[in-house]
Motif scaffolding. Structure first.
Motif, PDB file in Angstrom:
ATOM      1  N   ASP A 182       0.827  -1.201   0.000  1.00  0.00           N
ATOM      2  CA  ASP A 182       0.000   0.000   0.000  1.00  0.00           C
ATOM      3  C   ASP A 182       0.868   1.261   0.000  1.00  0.00           C
ATOM      4  O   ASP A 182       0.560   2.238  -0.658  1.00  0.00           O
ATOM      5  CB  ASP A 182      -0.926  -0.004   1.220  1.00  0.00           C
ATOM      6  CG  ASP A 182      -1.975  -1.112   1.112  1.00  0.00           C
ATOM      7  OD1 ASP A 182      -2.292  -1.491  -0.024  1.00  0.00           O
ATOM      8  OD2 ASP A 182      -2.447  -1.594   2.146  1.00  0.00           O
ATOM      9  N   SER A 183       1.971   1.240   0.735  1.00  0.00           N
ATOM     10  CA  SER A 183       2.922   2.355   0.708  1.00  0.00           C
ATOM     11  C   SER A 183       4.293   1.799   1.039  1.00  0.00           C
ATOM     12  O   SER A 183       4.508   1.279   2.126  1.00  0.00           O
ATOM     13  CB  SER A 183       2.516   3.445   1.701  1.00  0.00           C
ATOM     14  OG  SER A 183       2.445   2.936   3.008  1.00  0.00           O
ATOM     15  N   THR A 184       5.204   1.901   0.076  1.00  0.00           N
ATOM     16  CA  THR A 184       6.550   1.359   0.221  1.00  0.00           C
ATOM     17  C   THR A 184       7.556   2.502   0.185  1.00  0.00           C
ATOM     18  O   THR A 184       7.595   3.264  -0.771  1.00  0.00           O
ATOM     19  CB  THR A 184       6.860   0.363  -0.908  1.00  0.00           C
ATOM     20  OG1 THR A 184       5.874  -0.680  -0.891  1.00  0.00           O
ATOM     21  CG2 THR A 184       8.232  -0.251  -0.721  1.00  0.00           C
ATOM     22  N   LYS A 185       8.373   2.603   1.237  1.00  0.00           N
ATOM     23  CA  LYS A 185       9.361   3.673   1.328  1.00  0.00           C
ATOM     24  C   LYS A 185      10.652   3.227   0.659  1.00  0.00           C
ATOM     25  O   LYS A 185      11.215   2.198   0.994  1.00  0.00           O
ATOM     26  CB  LYS A 185       9.615   4.028   2.792  1.00  0.00           C
ATOM     27  CG  LYS A 185      10.528   5.227   2.990  1.00  0.00           C
ATOM     28  CD  LYS A 185      10.664   5.552   4.472  1.00  0.00           C
ATOM     29  CE  LYS A 185      11.565   6.747   4.715  1.00  0.00           C
ATOM     30  NZ  LYS A 185      11.717   7.023   6.166  1.00  0.00           N
ATOM     31  N   ILE A 186      11.115   4.013  -0.315  1.00  0.00           N
ATOM     32  CA  ILE A 186      12.325   3.703  -1.068  1.00  0.00           C
ATOM     33  C   ILE A 186      13.316   4.860  -0.934  1.00  0.00           C
ATOM     34  O   ILE A 186      12.940   6.023  -1.047  1.00  0.00           O
ATOM     35  CB  ILE A 186      12.009   3.495  -2.568  1.00  0.00           C
ATOM     36  CG1 ILE A 186      11.030   2.321  -2.756  1.00  0.00           C
ATOM     37  CG2 ILE A 186      13.288   3.238  -3.354  1.00  0.00           C
ATOM     38  CD1 ILE A 186      11.597   0.984  -2.419  1.00  0.00           C
ATOM     39  N   VAL A 187      14.572   4.525  -0.681  1.00  0.00           N
ATOM     40  CA  VAL A 187      15.635   5.530  -0.633  1.00  0.00           C
ATOM     41  C   VAL A 187      16.606   5.228  -1.779  1.00  0.00           C
ATOM     42  O   VAL A 187      17.091   4.105  -1.912  1.00  0.00           O
ATOM     43  CB  VAL A 187      16.393   5.513   0.703  1.00  0.00           C
ATOM     44  CG1 VAL A 187      17.522   6.542   0.683  1.00  0.00           C
ATOM     45  CG2 VAL A 187      15.445   5.789   1.858  1.00  0.00           C
ATOM     46  N   LEU A 188      16.870   6.236  -2.614  1.00  0.00           N
ATOM     47  CA  LEU A 188      17.805   6.091  -3.727  1.00  0.00           C
ATOM     48  C   LEU A 188      19.079   6.868  -3.411  1.00  0.00           C
ATOM     49  O   LEU A 188      19.020   8.046  -3.022  1.00  0.00           O
ATOM     50  CB  LEU A 188      17.186   6.597  -5.027  1.00  0.00           C
ATOM     51  CG  LEU A 188      16.005   5.756  -5.535  1.00  0.00           C
ATOM     52  CD1 LEU A 188      14.698   6.454  -5.188  1.00  0.00           C
ATOM     53  CD2 LEU A 188      16.096   5.504  -7.016  1.00  0.00           C
ATOM     54  N   LYS A 189      20.232   6.211  -3.591  1.00  0.00           N
ATOM     55  CA  LYS A 189      21.522   6.822  -3.291  1.00  0.00           C
ATOM     56  C   LYS A 189      22.444   6.682  -4.495  1.00  0.00           C
ATOM     57  O   LYS A 189      22.410   5.667  -5.184  1.00  0.00           O
ATOM     58  CB  LYS A 189      22.165   6.150  -2.069  1.00  0.00           C
ATOM     59  CG  LYS A 189      21.296   6.179  -0.810  1.00  0.00           C
ATOM     60  CD  LYS A 189      21.966   5.427   0.336  1.00  0.00           C
ATOM     61  CE  LYS A 189      21.081   5.407   1.562  1.00  0.00           C
ATOM     62  NZ  LYS A 189      21.712   4.670   2.695  1.00  0.00           N
TER      63      LYS A 189
END
Length: 300
Positions: A182-189
């Motif tokens: 439903d809501s997925t937190k993604i961090v791009l580096k």
């Protein structure tokens, strides 16, 4: 139980914990690469809120033999990483398990272990089936915010954050492939782009755009292009590199690390070379003046 034997068992548990976060790693401590070491350092920082140096991991974990125990504070950190309060509890549990295993008849132990394996496989299959029913794989492009061109998959990594635990997300052909909830937190580096955190839902397929870091892009141009004007290079490097710059170059085949200061690294950049183009920047950090003060490079 010999404390060194317990430490070897702890090393195995640390490796298993690492493999849970990075399931594509199927090696041993002997094949643990420089990138794996950096991943492990990051994992410890996230889960235990402590720091471990590359040198310590090379000395105590990658080593096939250990003549003496490391410091207890470091043993506490590893024990907490694998789910214990510290080294004392880990040793206590190890001794208990040794007593229980020794007391069980061999046949009963084998039957017991087989039963556990069957039950575990059943639970994994059932849980995976339930997850597959609720989730679906999405493919989302990763682009340069200014040029709108796709970003090279080698220049960016992504992690999914759930319950403060980071899990790597695969990037293929400049596209994130993720099983979104439903809501997925993604961090791009990325060493060349500013870090970005986003939340993806099942309906979100909008391309992700990353803003380039200007100084990092200039550095990339110096390393990858055939610019001949060395005087221009020299003047621009003075502006983007901090005086206290530290550059670590990780050599191939785990042969060690080379260190360069600002002057030494600038001299390598001023004159283009084949070896320079084979260097892959994996981490760039800047100070409060936006000057680059740390670079980590992988020698390919």
């Amino acid at each position: 139980m010999n404390p060194l034997n317990v430490f070897f068992q702890l090393k195995n548990d640390v490796l298993l914990t690492y493999q849970k976060q990075y399931p594509y790693f199927e090696g041993t401590w002997k094949t643990f690469s420089s990138q794996d070491i950096q991943n492990l350092i990051d994992l410890i920082a996230v889960q235990v809120k402590q720091t471990v140096s590359e040198k310590w991991i090379y000395t105590h974990l990658k080593s096939e033999t250990n003549d003496k125990l490391p410091r207890k504070d470091m043993l506490d950190i590893l024990s907490q990483l694998v789910g214990y309060s510290g080294w004392d509890e880990y040793v206590f549990k190890a001794k208990q398990n040794e007593i229980v295993v020794a007391a069980q008849p061999k046949k009963k132990r084998n039957v017991f272990l087989i039963g556990i394996v069957i039950l575990a496989l059943f639970l994994v299959g059932f849980i995976s089936y339930q997850i597959m029913k609720k989730e679906e794989i999405q493919t989302i492009e990763v682009k340069n915010a200014f040029t709108e061109e796709q970003i090279n998959s080698d220049e960016v990594k992504a992690v999914m954050i759930e319950n403060n635990i980071e899990s790597p997300v695969e990037i293929i052909d400049s596209k994130i492939q993720i099983t979104a909830k439903d809501s997925t937190k993604i961090v791009l580096k990325s060493p060349y782009y500013k870090e970005k955190t986003i939340v993806i839902n099942k309906e979100n397929t909008t391309p992700i755009t990353l803003q380039p870091d200007d100084h990092a892009m200039i550095l990339k141009g110096f390393m990858k292009s055939d610019i001949k004007d060395w005087q221009t290079r020299k003047e621009q490097l003075q502006k983007i590199l901090a005086d206290d710059l530290e550059v670590l170059v990780m050599l191939k085949n785990d042969l060690g690390i080379e260190y360069f200061n600002k002057q030494e690294f600038s001299e390598k950049l001023i004159v283009p070379s084949v070896s320079l183009k084979r260097m892959k920047v994996i981490d760039i950090r800047s100070n409060e003046k936006n000057e680059i003060n740390f670079i980590r490079i992988l020698q390919e």
